[in-house]
Write a protein that holds these residues in place. Structure first.
Motif, mmCIF file in Angstrom:
data_model
loop_
_atom_site.group_PDB
_atom_site.id
_atom_site.type_symbol
_atom_site.label_atom_id
_atom_site.label_comp_id
_atom_site.label_asym_id
_atom_site.label_seq_id
_atom_site.Cartn_x
_atom_site.Cartn_y
_atom_site.Cartn_z
ATOM 1 N N TYR A 50 0.854 -1.186 0.000
ATOM 2 C CA TYR A 50 0.000 0.000 0.000
ATOM 3 C C TYR A 50 0.890 1.236 0.000
ATOM 4 N N ASP A 90 -0.421 4.341 -1.439
ATOM 5 C CA ASP A 90 -1.271 5.455 -1.877
ATOM 6 C C ASP A 90 -0.976 6.762 -1.150
ATOM 7 N N SER A 136 -6.211 4.898 6.462
ATOM 8 C CA SER A 136 -6.689 5.036 5.080
ATOM 9 C C SER A 136 -7.327 3.741 4.582
ATOM 10 N N LEU A 137 -6.710 2.606 4.906
ATOM 11 C CA LEU A 137 -7.270 1.318 4.489
ATOM 12 C C LEU A 137 -8.634 1.083 5.131
ATOM 13 N N GLY A 185 -11.233 3.590 3.706
ATOM 14 C CA GLY A 185 -11.555 3.275 2.320
ATOM 15 C C GLY A 185 -12.317 1.976 2.143
ATOM 16 N N THR A 227 -11.162 -0.955 2.375
ATOM 17 C CA THR A 227 -10.314 -1.919 1.677
ATOM 18 C C THR A 227 -10.179 -3.222 2.445
ATOM 19 N N LEU A 228 -10.154 -3.134 3.774
ATOM 20 C CA LEU A 228 -9.958 -4.324 4.596
ATOM 21 C C LEU A 228 -11.295 -4.989 4.922
ATOM 22 N N THR A 229 -11.307 -6.301 4.860
ATOM 23 C CA THR A 229 -12.482 -7.064 5.265
ATOM 24 C C THR A 229 -12.069 -8.049 6.351
ATOM 25 N N ASP A 268 -8.696 -10.280 6.820
ATOM 26 C CA ASP A 268 -7.526 -9.749 6.115
ATOM 27 C C ASP A 268 -6.371 -9.554 7.090
#
Length: 70
Positions: free
Chosen positions: A18, A20, A39-40, A43, A45-47, A50
């Motif tokens: 990552y 970004d 940020s993750l 956003g 992005t994480l489930t 993970d």
């Protein structure tokens, strides 16, 4: 970068890194993991399940943290 060298040595591929926030904040030493993790999360992005490996470096120190999203 040093981070890419370490990540490659640990078996991580380019798309798994990552980066970004590099363009937004540059390198902010020990704060990098907290900023990138925020940020993750923000956003989406994480489930659940993970795994994240966060690395930080400063002039005189290195740190690494492994996390799993629940």
């Amino acid at each position: 970068s040093t981070t890419r060298v370490f990540a490659h040595a640990l078996g991580f591929q380019g798309p798994q890194l990552y980066a970004d926030n590099v363009g937004r904040f540059s390198h902010v030493a020990s704060s990098d993991p907290a900023i990138n993790l925020a940020s993750l999360i923000e956003g989406g992005t994480l489930t659940a399940g993970d795994r994240v490996m966060a690395c930080a470096s400063g002039p005189l120190s290195w740190s690494m943290l492994a996390l799993r999203k629940t």
